[in-house]
Design a protein around this motif. Sequence first.
Motif, PDB file in Angstrom:
ATOM      1  N   HIS A   1       0.815  -1.219   0.000  1.00 38.37           N
ATOM      2  CA  HIS A   1       0.000   0.000   0.000  1.00 38.37           C
ATOM      3  C   HIS A   1       0.848   1.268   0.000  1.00 38.37           C
ATOM      4  O   HIS A   1       0.359   2.343   0.355  1.00 38.37           O
ATOM      5  N   ARG A   2       2.096   1.139  -0.414  1.00 39.98           N
ATOM      6  CA  ARG A   2       2.977   2.305  -0.472  1.00 39.98           C
ATOM      7  C   ARG A   2       3.455   2.486  -1.911  1.00 39.98           C
ATOM      8  O   ARG A   2       3.931   1.546  -2.528  1.00 39.98           O
TER       9      ARG A   2
ATOM     10  N   MET B   1      13.126   4.710  -6.665  1.00 40.81           N
ATOM     11  CA  MET B   1      13.185   4.061  -5.358  1.00 40.81           C
ATOM     12  C   MET B   1      13.409   2.557  -5.512  1.00 40.81           C
ATOM     13  O   MET B   1      14.220   1.964  -4.798  1.00 40.81           O
ATOM     14  N   LEU B   2      12.695   1.949  -6.459  1.00 39.34           N
ATOM     15  CA  LEU B   2      12.836   0.509  -6.656  1.00 39.34           C
ATOM     16  C   LEU B   2      14.223   0.153  -7.182  1.00 39.34           C
ATOM     17  O   LEU B   2      14.843  -0.812  -6.726  1.00 39.34           O
TER      18      LEU B   2
ATOM     19  N   GLY C   1       2.535   8.590 -13.315  1.00 42.01           N
ATOM     20  CA  GLY C   1       3.488   9.606 -12.912  1.00 42.01           C
ATOM     21  C   GLY C   1       4.161   9.335 -11.587  1.00 42.01           C
ATOM     22  O   GLY C   1       4.948  10.149 -11.108  1.00 42.01           O
ATOM     23  N   GLY C   2       3.846   8.186 -10.989  1.00 39.88           N
ATOM     24  CA  GLY C   2       4.410   7.894  -9.671  1.00 39.88           C
ATOM     25  C   GLY C   2       5.290   6.668  -9.639  1.00 39.88           C
ATOM     26  O   GLY C   2       6.456   6.722  -9.277  1.00 39.88           O
ATOM     27  N   GLY C   3       4.732   5.532 -10.011  1.00 37.75           N
ATOM     28  CA  GLY C   3       5.494   4.294  -9.936  1.00 37.75           C
ATOM     29  C   GLY C   3       4.555   3.114  -9.806  1.00 37.75           C
ATOM     30  O   GLY C   3       3.604   2.989 -10.579  1.00 37.75           O
TER      31      GLY C   3
ATOM     32  N   CYS D   1      -2.679  -5.254  -2.373  1.00 35.06           N
ATOM     33  CA  CYS D   1      -3.344  -6.242  -1.507  1.00 35.06           C
ATOM     34  C   CYS D   1      -2.718  -6.256  -0.111  1.00 35.06           C
ATOM     35  O   CYS D   1      -1.583  -5.809   0.088  1.00 35.06           O
ATOM     36  N   ASP D   2      -3.459  -6.785   0.843  1.00 37.57           N
ATOM     37  CA  ASP D   2      -2.938  -6.931   2.202  1.00 37.57           C
ATOM     38  C   ASP D   2      -1.905  -8.056   2.241  1.00 37.57           C
ATOM     39  O   ASP D   2      -1.993  -9.034   1.501  1.00 37.57           O
TER      40      ASP D   2
END
Length: 238
Positions: A176-177, A183-184, A226-228, A233-234
């Motif tokens: 959920h982030r 970053m990856l 535009g983010g990644g 899912c949990d």
Amino acid sequence: MEAAPHILVIDDDHEIRDLLARFLERGGLRVTVARDGREARRLWAQGHYHLVVLDLMLPGEGGLELARWLREQANVPIVMLTAMGDETDRIIGLEMGADDYLAKPFNPRELLARIRAVLRRSGEGEAEGAPARRTFQFNGWRLETARRRLLDPEGAEVALTGGEYDLLLALLERPHRVLTRDMLLDLLRGRQAGPFDRAIDVAISRLRRKLDDDGRNAQVIKTVRGGGYVLTCDVERR
């Protein structure tokens, strides 16, 4: 004493082969070299290798064809050597499951660092004090870090390359982030993405296919415009 990881270096340039053999052996690795696909196939049958360094510009049988053959033989990690700016071959190689790449000309120290990182991801020579082994359960799937394996909802094992495993683990540790490509890449390889670097996009696409997660209607790994990417899912940790 544990045996040193055995590396197969495939490059048609004898100076590069000799340089890498000497440098990697000084770095604590065991090295065997091959000048083309024919010699590589013969040496492959004669030994056990923990990682392959493969130049894509080989005479005769090309590096991509040889990489495809290697993937059919075993899930051995592959670090590709590519010509500077040869983005198409690099992307195709990553789609075929190569774990990392390095553009020529390169610093041998950087190649050694990449090799060590890939070997760590593939489970070779893990350092003392490594994090405790865990199991992640998500959307019916199960990732067992002790055995570095992914099980589908029916309990069947789904093969992952070292890079795919590492990417999935990075996502499972941060559900959920939103994680940007930079970053990856920094999490997986300790470097920043170049302006045309599609390595993460390729790896995500491969991982989605293995998770039966359709890219256009993805339910597990979603694209953030535009983010990644974000694992939606949990996740249950054990």
